[in-house]
Design an enzyme around this catalytic site. Structure first.
Site, PDB file in Angstrom:
ATOM      1  N   THR A   4       0.836  -1.205   0.000  1.00 30.94           N
ATOM      2  CA  THR A   4       0.000   0.000   0.000  1.00 30.94           C
ATOM      3  C   THR A   4       0.869   1.253   0.000  1.00 30.94           C
ATOM      4  O   THR A   4       0.644   2.187  -0.788  1.00 30.94           O
ATOM      5  CB  THR A   4      -0.926  -0.013   1.240  1.00 30.94           C
ATOM      6  OG1 THR A   4      -1.730  -1.189   1.177  1.00 30.94           O
ATOM      7  CG2 THR A   4      -1.818   1.217   1.274  1.00 30.94           C
ATOM      8  N   CYS A  17     -18.230  -3.425   1.081  1.00 31.27           N
ATOM      9  CA  CYS A  17     -19.492  -3.117   1.721  1.00 31.27           C
ATOM     10  C   CYS A  17     -19.671  -1.607   1.754  1.00 31.27           C
ATOM     11  O   CYS A  17     -18.819  -0.900   2.285  1.00 31.27           O
ATOM     12  CB  CYS A  17     -19.476  -3.688   3.130  1.00 31.27           C
ATOM     13  SG  CYS A  17     -21.112  -4.067   3.707  1.00 31.27           S
TER      14      CYS A  17
HETATM   15  C1  LIG Z   1      -2.234  -6.170  -5.940  1.00 37.99           C
HETATM   16  C2  LIG Z   1      -2.033  -5.676  -4.548  1.00 37.99           C
HETATM   17  N1  LIG Z   1      -1.505  -4.459  -4.337  1.00 37.99           N
HETATM   18  C3  LIG Z   1      -1.298  -3.975  -3.114  1.00 37.99           C
HETATM   19  C4  LIG Z   1      -1.627  -4.702  -1.992  1.00 37.99           C
HETATM   20  C5  LIG Z   1      -1.378  -4.115  -0.641  1.00 37.99           C
HETATM   21  O1  LIG Z   1      -0.217  -4.633  -0.079  1.00 37.99           O
HETATM   22  P1  LIG Z   1       0.048  -4.527   1.509  1.00 37.99           P
HETATM   23  O2  LIG Z   1      -0.977  -5.431   2.137  1.00 37.99           O
HETATM   24  O3  LIG Z   1       1.440  -4.995   1.694  1.00 37.99           O
HETATM   25  O4  LIG Z   1      -0.145  -3.107   1.895  1.00 37.99           O
HETATM   26  C6  LIG Z   1      -2.187  -5.977  -2.134  1.00 37.99           C
HETATM   27  C7  LIG Z   1      -2.546  -6.759  -0.951  1.00 37.99           C
HETATM   28  O5  LIG Z   1      -3.006  -7.834  -0.972  1.00 37.99           O
HETATM   29  C8  LIG Z   1      -2.407  -6.474  -3.452  1.00 37.99           C
HETATM   30  O6  LIG Z   1      -2.945  -7.682  -3.656  1.00 37.99           O
END
Ligand SMILES: Cc1ncc(COP(=O)(O)O)c(C=O)c1O
Length: 383
Positions: free
Chosen positions: A58, A321
């Site tokens: 993220t 949701c």
């Molecule tokens: C494609 C994708 N991008 C970003 C993220 C976010 O990563 P993080 O959980 O390390 O913040 C995820 C989480 O599953 C994801 O699947």
């Protein structure tokens, strides 16, 4: 987390030393971080100096999108358009929307086809419309809900023809398919540890040396000044060990997981013949080996999820949701699924720890769960 990563992290957590300190303990911790950086870089075919450690996918996505937009717009105020695929993770989509809401950006959501693959012609047309106004293109390496692999090569070719930088969220791809940062030509690539059997809360943004990137976090100037904050040697070590391990074991593991996934799909289609595979065909060139997404018309994905959970099978729907009402996943809607079918979609992920017995258990639980979920949906509609 795999036991080896827990052990590596616990071992490191028991030691003191700020990697930015000059004393012996600090220098030792710095060595751990730099060795981890090298290991991580090797796993994604990047240079160690290109790895910026972050708190996960993220943060890396936010840094790539917001940091690039701010830097490029500061250099040229015309650069306001951010081109992203409509099936991005919310970490990219919402970062882009925040720029549109508060910083004068124009968010351009690029369409995908029925399998969830980017419409390359649409990207080409959007860039050609006014190349000088494009701040950034962001297209994920592989989608998290339907596993569709994206035409990253085409994206790089089209964007670079106009000097536009490319970011790719490779969170789902690293460890599942070969990812070569240098050969791909992308400028920025997101990776996270917890998809590799490593800890939650650590990841990286791999960024070419000349990347135009404004930091989002200010402070001590760690990580090339792009991401301040005391370096977390324990997480870096567990992350990089997993990245190396996942890279080394990839070919055999991917084949094993793919075989399990294919058996699961065949079993689902046999037990529930009207079930529909969502996303790309189960072809290694088109879809991640560990992803299965199947839609059961007339079912509520969320009720299926709870019924399967009660049987020990943990899966997800991708639905969100809003105001207490389940909304179908934005990914499935962007692919053109009708909302009723999209609401009956279930994502079953397989990974390094998945066994034949897990597949048998899922196949044993699914028919009854589908039956009950259908009954519940009919009863709700009737009432
Ligand atoms: C494609 C994708 N991008 C970003 C993220 C976010 O990563 P993080 O959980 O390390 O913040 C995820 C989480 O599953 C994801 O699947």
């Amino acid at each position: 987390m795999v036991p080896e990563a827990v052990a590596a992290m616990a071992d490191e957590l028991a030691r003191v030393g700020n990697p930015s300190s000059l004393h012996t303990a600090g220098r030792r911790a710095r060595r751990v971080v730099e060795e981890s950086r090298e290991q991580l870089a090797a796993a994604v075919r990047a240079r160690p100096s290109e790895v910026v450690l972050t708190s996960g996918g993220t943060e890396s996505d936010n840094l790539a999108v917001i940091g690039t937009y701010r830097a490029r717009r500061r250099a040229d105020d015309r650069r306001r358009r951010v081109l992203v695929s409509s099936i991005e993770h919310h970490a990219v989509l919402d970062a882009t929307e925040a720029l549109a809401a508060h910083e004068g950006a124009e968010a351009v959501l690029l369409p995908v086809d029925r399998t969830g693959r980017l419409d390359v012609a649409a990207l080409e047309a959007e860039i050609a419309r006014d190349p000088a106004s494009v701040a950034l293109v962001s297209v994920m390496w592989a989608n998290n809900e339907v596993g569709t692999l994206q035409p990253v090569d085409d994206v790089v070719r089209l964007a670079h023809a106009h000097g536009v930088p490319v970011h790719t969220d490779a969170v789902q791809a690293v460890g599942q398919v070969p990812v070569d940062f240098a050969a791909s030509g992308v400028d920025l690539l997101t990776v996270t540890a917890h998809k590799l059997g490593g800890p939650v809360g650590v990841g990286a943004l791999v960024a070419v040396r000349g990347a135009e990137l404004e930091p989002l976090v200010h402070g001590g100037g760690q990580e090339r000044g792009v991401r301040s904050g005391t370096l977390d040697a324990a997480s870096a070590r567990a992350f990089s060990e997993r990245a190396e391990q996942s890279d080394g074991s990839l070919p055999g593991r991917a084949d094993r997981v793919r075989a399990l996934r294919d058996r699961l799909l065949a079993g689902v289609l046999e037990a529930v013949p009207e079930a529909e595979l969502v996303g790309a065909p189960v072809d290694p060139a088109l879809r991640l080996p560990g992803n299965l997404n199947v839609a059961f018309r007339g079912c509520e994905g969320d009720s299926l999820l709870y019924l399967l959970d009660a049987a020990g099978i943990e899966c997800s729907t991708g639905s969100a949701c809003q105001a207490g009402v389940p909304q179908p996943s934005h990914v499935l809607l962007a692919m053109g699924l009708d909302p009723v079918l999209a609401r009956g979609a279930l994502r079953l992920s397989l990974g390094h720890s998945t066994t034949d017995a897990d597949v048998d258990a899922a196949l044993a639980a699914l028919p009854a769960a589908v039956e009950r979920s259908r009954g519940a949906s009919l009863a709700t509609r009737a009432s």
